[in-house]
Design a protein around this motif. Sequence first.
Motif, mmCIF file in Angstrom:
data_model
loop_
_atom_site.group_PDB
_atom_site.id
_atom_site.type_symbol
_atom_site.label_atom_id
_atom_site.label_comp_id
_atom_site.label_asym_id
_atom_site.label_seq_id
_atom_site.Cartn_x
_atom_site.Cartn_y
_atom_site.Cartn_z
ATOM 1 N N LYS A 61 0.863 -1.459 -0.031
ATOM 2 C CA LYS A 61 -0.179 0.025 -0.028
ATOM 3 C C LYS A 61 0.865 1.401 -0.044
ATOM 4 O O LYS A 61 0.406 2.464 0.204
ATOM 5 N N ASN A 63 3.677 -1.372 9.536
ATOM 6 C CA ASN A 63 3.118 -1.304 10.963
ATOM 7 C C ASN A 63 3.438 -2.553 11.542
ATOM 8 O O ASN A 63 2.803 -2.908 12.623
ATOM 9 N N GLN A 112 1.413 6.857 5.518
ATOM 10 C CA GLN A 112 0.942 6.506 4.125
ATOM 11 C C GLN A 112 -0.046 7.389 3.731
ATOM 12 O O GLN A 112 -0.934 7.485 4.529
ATOM 13 N N ILE A 128 -2.493 6.168 6.717
ATOM 14 C CA ILE A 128 -2.299 5.118 7.804
ATOM 15 C C ILE A 128 -1.137 5.674 8.491
ATOM 16 O O ILE A 128 0.182 6.121 8.113
ATOM 17 N N ARG A 145 -8.701 9.364 10.126
ATOM 18 C CA ARG A 145 -7.297 9.083 10.495
ATOM 19 C C ARG A 145 -6.371 10.222 9.999
ATOM 20 O O ARG A 145 -6.750 11.070 9.619
#
Length: 402
Positions: free
Chosen positions: A134, A169, A191, A197, A331
């Motif tokens: 990702k 992570n 990210q 993220i 987030r």
Amino acid sequence: MQVTRETFNQVMVPNYNPAAMVPVRGEGSRVWDQEGVEYIDFAGGIAVNVLGHCHPALVKTLAEQGNKLWHLSNVFTNEPALRLAKKLTNATFADKVYFANSGAEANEAALKLARRFALDHYGEDKDQIIAFTKGFHGRTFFTVTVGGQPAYSDGFGPKPGAIVHCEYNNIEAVKALFSERTCAVMMEPMQGEGGIIVPDPEFVKGVRALCDEHNALLIFDEVQSGMGRTGKLFEYMNLDVKPDILTSAKSLGGGFPVGAMLTTDKISQSLKPGTHGSTYGGNPLACAIAEAVFDVVNQPEILDAVNHKEALFRAKLEEINNKYHVFAEIRGKGMLLGCALNDKYKGRAKDFMTAANEQGLMCLVAGMDVVRFAPSLIIPDEDIAEGLARFERGIAHVIAND
């Protein structure tokens, strides 16, 4: 010559599918289209317009430098590039700077430097690059292969080798890939394209420790997270972890194309004359504008206000979600936030983005499940409130038409 959205279909390669409206003018956090319809901009040109549209300091610098010197070549140096490099190194861990035109090019330089440094100091067998699923690092063939989204790199023939990926992570997954062959780890300290993220700080520290243990370089891609977007000049400053190489672009130029790779004296020596270059990289016009951006952004009152604006976003988004129940979580950090859709609405981020656009709000997606906001760091509080009111109307429209 009259042009419309239909002109795009006639003359442009179809790798994009832009919105129906065509923006023609911007000021601050507001944009107007060909029909005079006004929009509030939470997209920021994909985390680029760090000071909004047509900021007076940038317009002034563009005019002044445009009347002096636009471009030379790297046969010569120039004053704006040297001033900008000095300011970047004074404000960060770095000693040396390489200028490019974009984040992809800055990342390409970082990866080539890591490979060359390993070759110079440890031999040709030390070539493995660890990256993350990702992840996103650009669209050159090297950077898109290091990026952990195969959909972007498949279909173009054989890919660059010695690149491996693991879950972000997850320190145990990283540890399992490490060996004495590893020359670098490339990661975003938050990210972006992968869904906004935010990593566990201990994960980032663990990656740093593994790099130290195995004589590997740590590359932070701060193209999206840097230049004040998280309330510090760069996100590594929030994490208390120093990279060996850092890349910046997007907000660095405030809308003007420019990228930079920052590193230490020792590592920089592996890019000797002739090993890498860029025709436009470091040209005086781009660097003068980036210097003006830096001078505005790198002020305590600007950086400190980012946390206040984040709190406004989060409070209103929580209120919206209590009413409509569409998000699993909010987030991100600072002015890079993601509204992650819950199971009921998974895969429909673009529907919410389109509905918001129809209500006069420009926003983004980060994958199929996250609506992304990356507005100006200096967006007025009243524009945040009005933009989120428009976002709420877009959400209501999606739900009403289900």
